[in-house]
Design a protein around this motif. Sequence first.
Motif, PDB file in Angstrom:
ATOM      1  N   SER A 195       0.873  -1.230  -0.109  1.00 34.74           N
ATOM      2  CA  SER A 195       0.170   0.095   0.098  1.00 34.74           C
ATOM      3  C   SER A 195       0.810   1.260   0.041  1.00 34.74           C
ATOM      4  O   SER A 195       0.303   2.255  -0.405  1.00 34.74           O
ATOM      5  N   THR A 196       2.106   1.073   0.306  1.00 34.84           N
ATOM      6  CA  THR A 196       3.033   2.326   0.456  1.00 34.84           C
ATOM      7  C   THR A 196       3.792   2.345  -0.738  1.00 34.84           C
ATOM      8  O   THR A 196       4.258   3.685  -1.036  1.00 34.84           O
ATOM      9  N   LYS A 228      -9.309   3.694  -0.340  1.00 34.90           N
ATOM     10  CA  LYS A 228      -8.642   5.073   0.260  1.00 34.90           C
ATOM     11  C   LYS A 228      -9.129   4.748   1.741  1.00 34.90           C
ATOM     12  O   LYS A 228      -8.512   5.243   2.728  1.00 34.90           O
ATOM     13  N   ARG A 229     -10.341   4.370   2.063  1.00 31.57           N
ATOM     14  CA  ARG A 229     -11.040   4.161   3.426  1.00 31.57           C
ATOM     15  C   ARG A 229      -9.937   3.204   4.054  1.00 31.57           C
ATOM     16  O   ARG A 229      -9.524   3.213   5.165  1.00 31.57           O
ATOM     17  N   GLU A 282      -6.720   2.545   3.582  1.00 34.32           N
ATOM     18  CA  GLU A 282      -5.463   3.411   3.769  1.00 34.32           C
ATOM     19  C   GLU A 282      -5.525   4.362   5.112  1.00 34.32           C
ATOM     20  O   GLU A 282      -4.787   4.461   5.883  1.00 34.32           O
ATOM     21  N   ASP A 283      -6.655   5.101   4.950  1.00 30.66           N
ATOM     22  CA  ASP A 283      -6.935   6.148   6.170  1.00 30.66           C
ATOM     23  C   ASP A 283      -7.065   5.447   7.359  1.00 30.66           C
ATOM     24  O   ASP A 283      -6.507   5.854   8.469  1.00 30.66           O
ATOM     25  N   ARG A 284      -7.537   4.099   7.388  1.00 26.37           N
ATOM     26  CA  ARG A 284      -7.877   3.573   8.664  1.00 26.37           C
ATOM     27  C   ARG A 284      -6.587   2.765   9.099  1.00 26.37           C
ATOM     28  O   ARG A 284      -6.404   2.132  10.152  1.00 26.37           O
ATOM     29  N   GLY A 285      -5.507   2.450   8.006  1.00 28.63           N
ATOM     30  CA  GLY A 285      -4.240   1.692   8.267  1.00 28.63           C
ATOM     31  C   GLY A 285      -4.336   0.092   8.198  1.00 28.63           C
ATOM     32  O   GLY A 285      -3.890  -0.498   9.032  1.00 28.63           O
ATOM     33  N   THR A 295      -1.724   2.233  -5.257  1.00 29.26           N
ATOM     34  CA  THR A 295      -2.362   3.243  -4.197  1.00 29.26           C
ATOM     35  C   THR A 295      -3.605   3.923  -4.563  1.00 29.26           C
ATOM     36  O   THR A 295      -3.666   3.790  -5.855  1.00 29.26           O
ATOM     37  N   ARG A 340      -4.287   6.848  -4.474  1.00 27.02           N
ATOM     38  CA  ARG A 340      -3.626   8.044  -5.470  1.00 27.02           C
ATOM     39  C   ARG A 340      -3.371   7.527  -6.847  1.00 27.02           C
ATOM     40  O   ARG A 340      -3.840   8.260  -7.954  1.00 27.02           O
ATOM     41  N   GLY A 396      -9.957  13.420  -4.887  1.00 22.96           N
ATOM     42  CA  GLY A 396     -10.313  12.187  -4.138  1.00 22.96           C
ATOM     43  C   GLY A 396     -11.556  11.415  -3.948  1.00 22.96           C
ATOM     44  O   GLY A 396     -12.561  11.710  -4.740  1.00 22.96           O
ATOM     45  N   SER A 397     -12.070  11.576  -2.737  1.00 25.96           N
ATOM     46  CA  SER A 397     -13.171  10.700  -2.373  1.00 25.96           C
ATOM     47  C   SER A 397     -14.817  11.518  -2.901  1.00 25.96           C
ATOM     48  O   SER A 397     -15.461  10.956  -3.424  1.00 25.96           O
TER      49      SER A 397
END
Length: 335
Positions: free
Chosen positions: A41-42, A216-217, A219-222, A233, A235, A301-302
């Motif tokens: 993811s990174t 994206k969700r 990634e934001d939550r890890g 990713t 992005r 983005g979202s």
Amino acid sequence: MNPEQLSSIALVTSVVVYMLAMFAHAAEWASARGVAPAGASTRTRGELVGVGARGETVFGGVEAPAGTGAADAVADDPADEAPGSRQRVEQFGRIGVSLTVVGFLLSLVGVLARGVAAGRAPWGNMFEFTTTAMVFVVAAYLLMVWKAGIRWLGLPLTLLAAVANGLAVTVFYVAVAPLVPALHSVWFVIHIVAAAISGAAFNVGGLMSILYLVKKRAEDRGTVRGYLALLPTARRIDLLTYRFHAFAFPLWTFTVAAGAVWAEYAWGRYWGWDPKETWALVTWVIYACYLHARSTAGWRGSKAAAIAILGLASFWFNFVGINLLVSGLHSYAGV
């Protein structure tokens, strides 16, 4: 066996094959539960999906430098990754793509045979346009699998193809019949081909928007794990989504304009606020808003992805809902 029967058999079989492809891609996603998420993811590294035109290895739709192999791409993975999990992901993914190719060829045969049976371009009613549109949608997906390695779109794409062709052969089906007088024009080909190509790009872009929101969700939550870890990713997905919509929007603009010219030829006026004309304009406005939002920093983005999904829903309502629920000059569904 006459061409109409051949068309029906090929299209029904394509539904079965697309469903098998969907199951293969579902197994691909399920197999990825044992794949370690480190780096995926990174670093935008994912599954090995092919080789680029210049010899670069392609991971999850992103090219790595030439000479970088699969072993290098996963070198950072934890040692406790489930043995053989990446190999299973790769095997199921290849099976899914292979079945999608078979389903595409069957759909293509079905559409061509329908055209032979009708003695015209097979776009005279909702059944014919749905099956033709799916040929364009799947062709766009397979082209991008070959060129850019977006096999990660296989699950939602094959689901869409199976549902659309399934509805076509069960709910929308009508026997071969002559065109209504208003459709006898060179604009019949120009307008509908433009609509099919732009629709294919809108559908691929819309499915990407859905996956973007999911990624994206996470990634934001890890919580990027499983198959999501093998996707590019968020992005990168957002950028690919924008490119598809940027390609489709001018074509959709031309589709609306060509429809107006055709309307003047058929009915003596360029615009009459017929339900399908009106909703085509609504769809155009939504996608114009998407492109504007995507180019505005505060709406990237979202939020932009949500507008793209709304645009896809509007596109399908314009095609299916208007035909089934509203009467007008464009009521050619035949069901």
